[in-house]
Design an enzyme around this catalytic site. Structure first.
Site: not given
Ligand code: UDP
Length: 310
Positions: A10, A32, A99, A145
């Protein structure tokens, strides 16, 4: 040092990859490519100390070998992006943070969470200090968000307190610089794209809402210092120089002499924060950090980038 950076392809993530490589770390970039771009890390792909894993961190991730630090930066982060992807945004803030924390715990690695000034919502306290709890609409368009990041902070503190993971939380205020996506919907790429095409600049509302814009290199330096510090409570990183959106539009028009661009007023989106400015006392005192790049310089550098991609 071997560092895993989620969201490493990003805008902010790719600058972090570069900085950590420059500091001598081996970097494992996990992304991803939902809003990240392969192009942002193309220049790093052939380095032996850099690897890329195409993976959605909302699904569990196993990494072979030792890991010293996990930086969790994966998430859609512009209002247009999280409006378009509300469920992946909620999942990556919740399941993705779980995770990433699990990876840090398994590897006995430091963990750093990319949080946001959005956790303050449309703030009733100005400037925003870290001890302000915020004013967030959970069911509004920004709720996906804001609440995901608030959950992410909560689970990070729980892993710190319950599992003893060495965690850090950075609350990132508006940041800009090269590798922002021209069409991510944020004000700065929108205005720069418009001025370079000679189109009117779309100012929402009357443009009297404020933001405080930090150049990406300054942000990355603050994040690096925070990771090296022992501070577990959240730290604001942002530029405390506040400006209205209308003033920003005028500054960007002035960067392109002879442009035909004018200003086009559009409706203000729901729940758009009216004022935003970080109180950076904690970053100054704990990290010896403050921004160095002023807006005139940062805007010029960023405009050059957009010129090259438009
Ligand atoms: N904004 C604007 N025109 C645009 C895009 C955004 O006037 O084309 C305004 C928006 O309403 C907000 C500010 O600029 O008040 C910053 O918006 P952005 O999407 O960059 O991020 P935010 O700080 O709201 O998360």
């Amino acid at each position: 040092m071997r560092t895993v950076i989620t969201g490493g392809a990003g805008f902010v993530g790719s600058h972090l990859c570069e900085r950590f490589l420059a500091e001598g770390h081996e970097v494992v970039c996990v992304d991803n490519l939902l809003t990240g771009l392969e192009r942002n890390i193309a220049h790093l792909r052939n380095r032996p100390d850099f690897s890329f894993v195409l993976h959605n961190i909302s699904e569990p991730l196993t990494i072979d070998g030792p890991v010293d630090a996990v930086l969790h930066f994966a998430s859609p982060a512009s209002p247009a992006d999280y409006l378009a992807h509300p469920i992946p945004t909620l999942k990556v803030g919740a399941l993705g943070t779980h995770n990433a924390l699990g990876l840090a715990k398994a590897k006995n690695a430091r963990f750093l969470l990319a949080s946001t000034s959005e956790i303050y919502g449309d703030p009733e306290v100005h400037p925003q200090r870290e001890d302000y709890w915020g004013h967030v609409n959970p069911i509004g368009p920004r709720g996906c968000y804001d609440e995901a990041k608030r959950f992410a902070e909560a689970i990070t503190m729980a892993y710190h307190r319950y599992h003893g993971v060495s965690t850090r939380i950075v609350r990132i205020f508006n940041t800009y610089g090269p590798r922002m996506r021209l069409n991510d919907g944020r004000v700065l790429p929108a205005f720069m794209g418009q001025v370079l095409r000679g189109e009117p600049l779309t100012v929402f509302g009357e443009g009297q809402q404020t933001r405080s814009f930090c150049y990406v290199d300054d942000l990355v330096d603050g994040i690096y210092r925070l990771l090296l510090s022992d501070e577990h409570l959240p730290v604001n990183i942002g530029n405390p120089v506040e400006i209205t959106v209308l003033e920003l539009a005028r500054e960007i028009i002035a960067l392109v002499p002879g442009t035909r661009s004018t200003i086009d007023y559009r409706p203000l989106p729901q729940d758009d924060p009216k004022r935003r400015r970080p109180d950076i006392t904690r970053a100054r005192e704990l990290l010896g950090w403050e921004p160095k790049i002023d807006r005139a310089d940062g805007l010029r550098r960023t405009l050059e980038f957009f010129r090259s991609v438009i």
